[in-house]
Design an enzyme around this catalytic site. Structure first.
Site, PDB file in Angstrom:
ATOM      1  N   TYR A   1       0.829  -1.215   0.000  1.00  6.84           N
ATOM      2  CA  TYR A   1       0.000   0.000   0.000  1.00  6.84           C
ATOM      3  C   TYR A   1       0.860   1.260   0.000  1.00  6.84           C
ATOM      4  CZ  TYR A   1      -3.696   3.302   0.929  1.00  6.84           C
ATOM      5  OH  TYR A   1      -4.556   4.354   0.813  1.00  6.84           O
TER       6      TYR A   1
ATOM      7  N   PHE B   1      -5.439  21.395 -23.985  1.00  4.62           N
ATOM      8  CA  PHE B   1      -6.222  20.216 -24.375  1.00  4.62           C
ATOM      9  C   PHE B   1      -7.572  20.324 -23.679  1.00  4.62           C
ATOM     10  CE2 PHE B   1      -7.576  15.786 -23.626  1.00  4.62           C
ATOM     11  CZ  PHE B   1      -7.782  15.450 -24.949  1.00  4.62           C
ATOM     12  N   ASP B   2      -8.615  19.637 -24.200  1.00  2.03           N
ATOM     13  CA  ASP B   2      -9.962  19.919 -23.663  1.00  2.03           C
ATOM     14  C   ASP B   2     -10.154  19.556 -22.188  1.00  2.03           C
ATOM     15  OD1 ASP B   2     -10.038  17.291 -24.432  1.00  2.03           O
ATOM     16  OD2 ASP B   2     -11.712  17.479 -25.836  1.00  2.03           O
TER      17      ASP B   2
ATOM     18  N   ASP C   1       2.549  20.487 -20.258  1.00  2.00           N
ATOM     19  CA  ASP C   1       1.665  19.338 -20.386  1.00  2.00           C
ATOM     20  C   ASP C   1       2.446  18.405 -21.295  1.00  2.00           C
ATOM     21  OD1 ASP C   1      -0.061  17.411 -21.267  1.00  2.00           O
ATOM     22  OD2 ASP C   1      -1.759  18.753 -21.578  1.00  2.00           O
TER      23      ASP C   1
ATOM     24  N   ALA D   1       2.409  15.193 -22.218  1.00  2.00           N
ATOM     25  CA  ALA D   1       1.865  13.908 -22.693  1.00  2.00           C
ATOM     26  C   ALA D   1       2.677  13.301 -23.850  1.00  2.00           C
ATOM     27  CB  ALA D   1       0.407  14.079 -23.108  1.00  2.00           C
TER      28      ALA D   1
ATOM     29  N   LYS E   1       0.126   8.254 -23.226  1.00 12.10           N
ATOM     30  CA  LYS E   1       0.702   8.541 -24.553  1.00 12.10           C
ATOM     31  C   LYS E   1       2.186   8.134 -24.520  1.00 12.10           C
ATOM     32  CE  LYS E   1      -3.057  11.285 -24.298  1.00 12.10           C
ATOM     33  NZ  LYS E   1      -3.890  11.306 -23.087  1.00 12.10           N
TER      34      LYS E   1
ATOM     35  N   HIS F   1     -20.284  16.223 -28.306  1.00  9.95           N
ATOM     36  CA  HIS F   1     -19.897  15.234 -29.311  1.00  9.95           C
ATOM     37  C   HIS F   1     -19.899  13.811 -28.763  1.00  9.95           C
ATOM     38  CE1 HIS F   1     -16.367  16.579 -27.186  1.00  9.95           C
ATOM     39  NE2 HIS F   1     -15.690  15.541 -27.593  1.00  9.95           N
TER      40      HIS F   1
HETATM   41  N1  F0G Z   1      -3.127  16.538 -22.248  1.00  6.17           N
HETATM   42  C1  F0G Z   1      -3.080  16.214 -23.549  1.00  6.17           C
HETATM   43  C2  F0G Z   1      -2.219  17.000 -24.482  1.00  6.17           C
HETATM   44  C3  F0G Z   1      -3.858  15.147 -24.034  1.00  6.17           C
HETATM   45  O1  F0G Z   1      -3.820  14.835 -25.327  1.00  6.17           O
HETATM   46  C4  F0G Z   1      -4.657  14.409 -23.118  1.00  6.17           C
HETATM   47  C5  F0G Z   1      -5.488  13.308 -23.575  1.00  6.17           C
HETATM   48  C6  F0G Z   1      -4.652  14.785 -21.768  1.00  6.17           C
HETATM   49  C7  F0G Z   1      -3.862  15.860 -21.363  1.00  6.17           C
HETATM   50  C8  F0G Z   1      -5.473  14.072 -20.739  1.00  6.17           C
HETATM   51  O2  F0G Z   1      -4.873  12.870 -20.419  1.00  6.17           O
HETATM   52  O3  F0G Z   1      -6.523  11.134 -21.134  1.00  6.17           O
HETATM   53  O4  F0G Z   1      -4.658  10.626 -19.530  1.00  6.17           O
HETATM   54  O5  F0G Z   1      -6.569  12.013 -18.809  1.00  6.17           O
HETATM   55  N2  F0G Z   1      -5.710  13.054 -24.782  1.00  6.17           N
HETATM   56  C9  F0G Z   1      -6.426  11.912 -25.345  1.00  6.17           C
HETATM   57  C10 F0G Z   1      -6.582  12.098 -26.834  1.00  6.17           C
HETATM   58  C11 F0G Z   1      -7.695  11.555 -24.656  1.00  6.17           C
HETATM   59  O6  F0G Z   1      -7.292  11.286 -27.463  1.00  6.17           O
HETATM   60  O7  F0G Z   1      -5.982  13.020 -27.404  1.00  6.17           O
HETATM   61  P1  F0G Z   1      -5.708  11.584 -19.950  1.00  6.17           P
END
Ligand code: F0G
Length: 457
Positions: free
Chosen positions: A67, A119-120, A210, A212, A253, A445
């Site tokens: 844990y 990112f969204d 960010d 990723a 990613k 969407h």
């Molecule tokens: N930042 C970026 C640039 C991303 O592309 C994503 C996710 C996230 C943050 C959020 O990360 O999914 O681990 O919570 N992108 C995916 C996509 C969902 O399809 O582009 P997460």
């Protein structure tokens, strides 16, 4: 060629056109509602969809499920510390969990976050904390056809103006998304990261990545940025992290894992406050919502992802698909990045108005003709309508993203995508648009239902 061979295979579903036609009707033309077993080539996302290596699976078997204070945590911690240089590393189950913990701790109503493009989920987490998310993409990003190598850059002039202007005191964070997913997967140059870093230091504003797709960004820097040709992607990535105060990372990613992420920080006091929220909502600070095996597989993935042979092949397969798409007669957002290609559906279907969703029409055709799933990034995603269904806002471009899962599909799978596009282009004039029949107030969407609108004239 691929710098690996295949040890484990998974059959992919092959369906008939009639089955796909029925599936589309059943899900009311919303591709998110398809069952994965109805999809032949799934290019919906590159997130959490990569193939694990044998070394990652072995690392997972060695996972320690204690844990607290597990050996897996310390292995993960050491790997991430070496890569990033940050003083504090907090694991989280995925990118948006890291964003939520960081932004809830750092932001408050009235504050402002500046980014190349949020990112969204990043934007959503900034806004949920009551702060404002503002995008400052560089001017080159507006021209889809421009082959400028660093269209992911932040607009440094705008950044300087905002930091020194009336909103300057509200800026709580500057964030660079590498590569810029919301802006077409385009990379950010080291020069842009350095200048952003200097501006943030001068104004006492924390600067975050960010990260990723940090390794893909580093690869493109070694290819296209003067002065970086002789550096390895790993060296470039290490330098980029060290120009910042912290990062949020979705390891789904460039960690090449199915689940995982982390927050990296230099500010000890901020790290302590994040840790408390992490413990309350994600899990104890040495696992952050993950199993020990996930931490070990993430650590191994973070080592593999900067291998030049892996990145070279990933770039090459993206270029292969880009060439197939262009020769089919479909324009893409140029230049092609590594994690996805963005098809210019607006240009392919000039007869479909934005409020009948040309991007969605192309995504549905890709499924109908070839069993391929993609993601619309146009007016279905970004547009708005009033209560009577009249369009009030459309997207600047009507795009469809073909995301490329890591180490999953081969060139012949991507040739199938090219051949499917050739068929669609031949009958482009007869492809119809769509009308929304039901939608949710946010993130429409994902849940919208649609019906075809017949082509007239
Ligand atoms: N930042 C970026 C640039 C991303 O592309 C994503 C996710 C996230 C943050 C959020 O990360 O999914 O681990 O919570 N992108 C995916 C996509 C969902 O399809 O582009 P997460």
């Amino acid at each position: 060629m691929e710098p690996y061979r295949i040890k484990v295979v998974e059959p992919i579903p092959v369906t008939t056109r009639q089955q796909r036609e029925e599936a589309l009707k059943r899900v009311h033309y919303n591709l998110f509602d398809l069952r994965a077993e109805e999809v032949t080539i799934d290019l919906l996302t590159d997130s959490g969809t990569g193939a694990l290596s044998a070394a990652q699976q072995a690392a997972g078997m060695a996972g320690d499920e204690s844990y607290s204070g597990s050996r897996s945590f310390y292995r993960f911690h050491e790997t991430v510390t070496e890569l990033t240089g940050y003083s504090h590393i907090l694991p989280a189950h995925q990118g948006r969990a890291a964003e939520r913990v960081l932004f809830n701790t750092l932001l408050e109503p009235g504050k402002l976050v500046l980014a190349n493009t949020h990112f969204d989920t990043t934007r959503a987490n900034v806004e949920l904390s009551g702060a404002e998310a503002r995008d400052l993409p560089c001017p080159e990003a507006r021209d889809l056809d421009s082959t400028h190598p660093f269209k992911g850059n932040i607009d440094l002039e705008e950044l300087r103006r905002t930091l020194t202007g009336p909103d300057g005191s509200r800026v709580a964070v500057v964030l660079l998304t590498i590569t810029n997913n919301g802006g077409g997967g385009q990379p950010v140059s080291m020069e842009n990261i350095k200048q952003t870093s200097a501006l943030c230091r001068a104004h006492g504003v924390p600067f975050f990545l960010d990260a990723a797709r940090f390794a893909e960004n580093a690869w493109l820097v070694t290819r296209h940025e003067p002065g970086y040709q002789d550096r390895t992607p790993r060296q470039v990535a290490e330098e980029a992290f060290r120009l910042t105060d912290g990062c949020v990372m979705s390891a789904k990613k460039d960690g090449i894992v199915h689940i995982g992420g982390f927050i990296g920080l230099n500010d000890g006091e901020l790290a302590q406050r994040c840790e408390l929220l992490l413990i309350a909502t994600e899990g104890f600070a040495t696992y952050g919502g993950l199993a020990g095996r996930d931490l070990d597989m993430m650590a191994q993935g973070l080592k593999e992802v900067t291998e030049p042979s892996y990145l070279a092949e990933r770039a090459d397969i993206a270029t292969h698909l880009a060439n197939r798409v262009r020769s089919a007669g479909v324009d893409i957002l140029e230049p092609p990045g590594l994690h996805a290609l963005y098809l210019n559906a607006g240009r392919l279907f000039p007869h479909i108005p934005a409020h009948h969703y040309p991007g969605h029409a192309l995504a549905c055709q890709l499924y109908l003709e070839g069993g391929i799933r993609s993601a619309e990034l146009g007016s279905l995603y970004l547009g708005e309508e009033d209560e009577e269904g009249n369009p009030t806002k459309s997207a600047p471009y009507e795009l469809v993203r073909l995301a490329l899962p890591r180490r999953v599909y081969t060139r012949s799978h991507y040739d199938h995508v090219g051949e499917t596009l050739e068929k669609i282009v031949k009958n482009a004039g007869s492809v119809h648009g769509f009308r929304i029949t039901e939608q949710s107030p946010i993130l429409r969407h994902f849940r919208a239902t649609l019906v075809p609108v017949p082509v007239t004239g």
